[in-house]
Design an enzyme around this catalytic site. Structure first.
Site, mmCIF file in Angstrom:
data_model
loop_
_atom_site.group_PDB
_atom_site.id
_atom_site.type_symbol
_atom_site.label_atom_id
_atom_site.label_comp_id
_atom_site.label_asym_id
_atom_site.label_seq_id
_atom_site.Cartn_x
_atom_site.Cartn_y
_atom_site.Cartn_z
ATOM 1 N N GLU A 154 -7.027 16.616 -7.961
ATOM 2 C CA GLU A 154 -6.309 15.786 -6.985
ATOM 3 C C GLU A 154 -7.192 14.716 -6.331
ATOM 4 O O GLU A 154 -7.266 14.609 -5.106
ATOM 5 C CB GLU A 154 -5.646 16.680 -5.933
ATOM 6 C CG GLU A 154 -4.699 17.690 -6.578
ATOM 7 C CD GLU A 154 -4.001 18.614 -5.587
ATOM 8 O OE1 GLU A 154 -4.358 18.598 -4.387
ATOM 9 O OE2 GLU A 154 -3.097 19.350 -6.014
ATOM 10 N N ASN A 195 -7.579 17.010 -13.054
ATOM 11 C CA ASN A 195 -6.223 17.551 -12.884
ATOM 12 C C ASN A 195 -5.582 16.882 -11.672
ATOM 13 O O ASN A 195 -6.248 16.647 -10.657
ATOM 14 C CB ASN A 195 -6.382 19.061 -12.635
ATOM 15 C CG ASN A 195 -5.122 19.861 -12.730
ATOM 16 O OD1 ASN A 195 -4.388 19.742 -13.703
ATOM 17 N ND2 ASN A 195 -4.858 20.702 -11.726
ATOM 18 N N HIS A 231 4.403 19.818 -10.882
ATOM 19 C CA HIS A 231 5.244 20.490 -9.874
ATOM 20 C C HIS A 231 6.469 19.598 -9.693
ATOM 21 O O HIS A 231 6.446 18.646 -8.919
ATOM 22 C CB HIS A 231 4.473 20.656 -8.566
ATOM 23 C CG HIS A 231 3.308 21.581 -8.700
ATOM 24 N ND1 HIS A 231 3.464 22.935 -8.931
ATOM 25 C CD2 HIS A 231 1.972 21.363 -8.667
ATOM 26 C CE1 HIS A 231 2.271 23.501 -9.027
ATOM 27 N NE2 HIS A 231 1.346 22.570 -8.874
ATOM 28 N N GLU A 259 0.361 23.193 -14.318
ATOM 29 C CA GLU A 259 0.924 23.952 -13.186
ATOM 30 C C GLU A 259 2.441 23.805 -13.119
ATOM 31 O O GLU A 259 3.022 23.673 -12.043
ATOM 32 C CB GLU A 259 0.296 23.467 -11.865
ATOM 33 C CG GLU A 259 -1.214 23.530 -11.862
ATOM 34 C CD GLU A 259 -1.859 23.143 -10.528
ATOM 35 O OE1 GLU A 259 -1.162 23.107 -9.498
ATOM 36 O OE2 GLU A 259 -3.068 22.870 -10.531
ATOM 37 N N ASP A 261 6.113 23.951 -12.549
ATOM 38 C CA ASP A 261 7.246 24.659 -11.944
ATOM 39 C C ASP A 261 8.308 23.613 -11.612
ATOM 40 O O ASP A 261 7.994 22.429 -11.489
ATOM 41 C CB ASP A 261 6.862 25.534 -10.741
ATOM 42 C CG ASP A 261 6.046 24.843 -9.677
ATOM 43 O OD1 ASP A 261 6.137 23.607 -9.537
ATOM 44 O OD2 ASP A 261 5.309 25.551 -8.950
HETATM 45 C C1 XIL Z 1 -1.608 26.886 -4.579
HETATM 46 C C2 XIL Z 1 -1.479 28.384 -4.719
HETATM 47 O O1 XIL Z 1 -0.505 28.696 -5.686
HETATM 48 C C3 XIL Z 1 -1.124 29.014 -3.388
HETATM 49 O O2 XIL Z 1 -1.144 30.432 -3.490
HETATM 50 C C4 XIL Z 1 -2.117 28.562 -2.336
HETATM 51 O O3 XIL Z 1 -1.726 29.061 -1.074
HETATM 52 C C5 XIL Z 1 -2.188 27.048 -2.287
HETATM 53 O O4 XIL Z 1 -2.515 26.559 -3.568
HETATM 54 N N1 XIL Z 1 -1.978 22.324 -6.809
HETATM 55 C C6 XIL Z 1 -3.030 23.095 -7.234
HETATM 56 C C7 XIL Z 1 -3.011 24.550 -6.996
HETATM 57 O O5 XIL Z 1 -3.917 22.581 -7.901
HETATM 58 O O6 XIL Z 1 -4.291 25.066 -6.810
HETATM 59 C C8 XIL Z 1 -2.143 24.920 -5.848
HETATM 60 O O7 XIL Z 1 -2.064 26.344 -5.792
HETATM 61 C C9 XIL Z 1 -0.777 24.295 -5.988
HETATM 62 C C10 XIL Z 1 -0.889 22.794 -6.003
#
Ligand code: XIL
Length: 443
Positions: A154, A195, A231, A259, A261
């Site tokens: 990020e 990432n 996400h 990641e 979802d």
């Molecule tokens: C999230 C986790 O899933 C949570 O359990 C934690 O509280 C916060 O982080 N982007 C990322 C991940 O790169 O590391 C994050 O994971 C979600 C967003």
């Protein structure tokens, strides 16, 4: 065979259909489908949950694991010089025992840093030393055991400028090249990624990432891949998703969806779950279509282990399995995209309860048992009355009632329900006050 029940009543005219989209034990696991296509199908996991059903599914369905939190700085070095590798080690051991890859996540980030680091005041030299130490220590610990690292997480703002962070503010943008270089020195075999989120489609942020990767490649900095977090929001897979993956691939780097979802406003409905399945399929299809897209990791495989409800108010149901580990339509969409057969469950028989007529103290009810893609040679239907109803007489079935519990089985002549056929039985019963429709089970 799988039996589902359907319930209707005079009061509730619409039938409630129990979802039939459950995965069969005989379904090919996602990881086998993915392997046949040369792809990774991964999930983020929580180490403490890797037992029971959660562990069974994580081990059986996925060929890659990403620690959801266990490898973040605040977890591994909560106070300076005190390391806690317990959960990370546990996940790596689980992965090895299940012949899975591990994706390390993450070494350089603005978030989830320990207080001592985030709140300290450091000269650039100190900060650089801290970062180099952290990367070297952690990457060395797992040297040879991890397939990939999300080295930098990020780094960009939405407009494509660098995010103002501890690292950028202290070290300038070259902290990214340095981090990659140190990680490569510690484990030359791990694939090193940058990432980010909101870089799935072609936009200002993904273009900044593209330009960075291009310049890192030109400088000979070790960069192997780009991680698209993904996400996503229901119905909003960017239309340029595949095109974007392809342009990174054309730069000569791998792409991973890291990641995934797809969140929806709660409550979930059948229509939303169907849309979600279509969205999952779009994402999977895009990765399958581009050779350098190495695979897709979901950020938690079950809605019971998803960060979404905690962070996005009113949203949830973002993963391929529900809270009770039942596969959702999204699960089947992933399987289909990976070349699994898209046949729905082989068939079902259903029992439908309805009130045929009702008067001030009694009513006549009926239950219809119907089969489609399945058949029965005998049947038994049960329900529990919720308002004191009492059966007095039944026909075309033998019914007994004990307290509120009713059990009906076939008569000698109507146990067989053919595929595509149905059988109906009836009964009279008393009621007073109210006559709610019970939940019927066929088994
Ligand atoms: C999230 C986790 O899933 C949570 O359990 C934690 O509280 C916060 O982080 N982007 C990322 C991940 O790169 O590391 C994050 O994971 C979600 C967003």
């Amino acid at each position: 065979m799988r039996l589902t029940a359907v319930f209707t009543g005079a009061a509730a005219a619409a039938a409630l259909l129990a979802a039939g989209a459950t995965a069969h034990a005989a379904d090919t696991p996602l990881r086998d489908l993915a392997a046949a296509k040369g792809k990774v199908i991964g999930t983020a996991v929580t180490g403490s949950k890797l037992t029971g059903t959660y562990g069974d599914i994580a081990g059986a369905q996925f060929n890659s694991l990403t620690p959801g939190n266990a490898m973040k700085w605040e977890t591994v070095e909560p106070s300076r010089g005190t390391f806690n590798w317990a959960e990370a080690d546990q996940i790596v051991a689980f992965a090895q025992a299940h012949n899975q890859q591990v994706r390390g996540h993450t070494l350089v980030w603005h978030s989830q840093n320990p207080g001592w680091l985030a709140n300290g005041s450091w000269t650039p030299t100190e900060l650089s030393g801290l970062l180099q130490n952290h990367i070297t220590t952690e990457v060395t610990r797992y040297k040879g055991k991890l397939a990939a690292w999300d080295v930098v997480n990020e780094a960009f703002n939405e407009d494509g400028t660098y995010r103002s962070t501890l690292w950028y503010n202290g070290l300038g943008s070259d902290y990214i090249a340095q981090a990659l270089t140190w990680a490569h020195a510690a484990d030359p075999s791990a694939k090193l990624y940058i990432n980010d989120y909101n870089v799935e489609g072609v936009n200002a942020k993904s273009t900044a990432l593209y330009n960075l990767v291009k310049s890192l490649k030109a400088r000979g900095v070790p960069i192997d891949g780009v991680g698209l977090q993904a996400h996503l929001i229901l119905g909003q897979v960017p239309s340029t998703f595949q095109q974007n993956i392809q342009r990174f691939a054309d730069l000569g780097v791998d792409v991973a969806v890291t990641e995934l979802d797809i969140r929806m406003q709660l409550p979930s409905t059948d229509a939303k779950l169907t849309q979600q399945a279509a969205d999952y399929k779009t994402v999977m299809d895009a990765c399958v279509a581009v050779t350098r897209c190495v695979g897709v990791t979901v950020w938690g495989f079950t809605d019971s282990d998803s960060w979404i409800p905690d962070v996005f108010d009113g949203y949830g149901a973002a993963t391929p399995y529900d809270e009770n580990y039942a596969p959702k339509p999204a699960y089947r969409a992933i399987a289909t995209s990976l070349g699994g057969t898209s046949t729905p469950p082989t068939g079902a028989c259903t029992a439908t309860y309805s009130v045929v007529s009702q008067w001030n103290s009694g009513f006549t009810g009926q239950v219809r048992i119907a089969c489609s893609g399945a058949s029965l040679s005998s049947w038994k239907v049960g329900w529990t009355y919720g308002a004191g109803q009492q059966i007095s007489q039944a026909w075309n079935a033998t019914c007994t009632q004990s307290g509120a519990t009713v059990s009906c089985s076939n008569a000698s002549y109507n146990g067989t329900v053919a595929d595509g056929g149905s059988v109906t039985f009836g009964f009279n019963a008393s009621w007073s006050g109210s006559n709610p429709v019970p939940t019927v089970t066929l088994g």
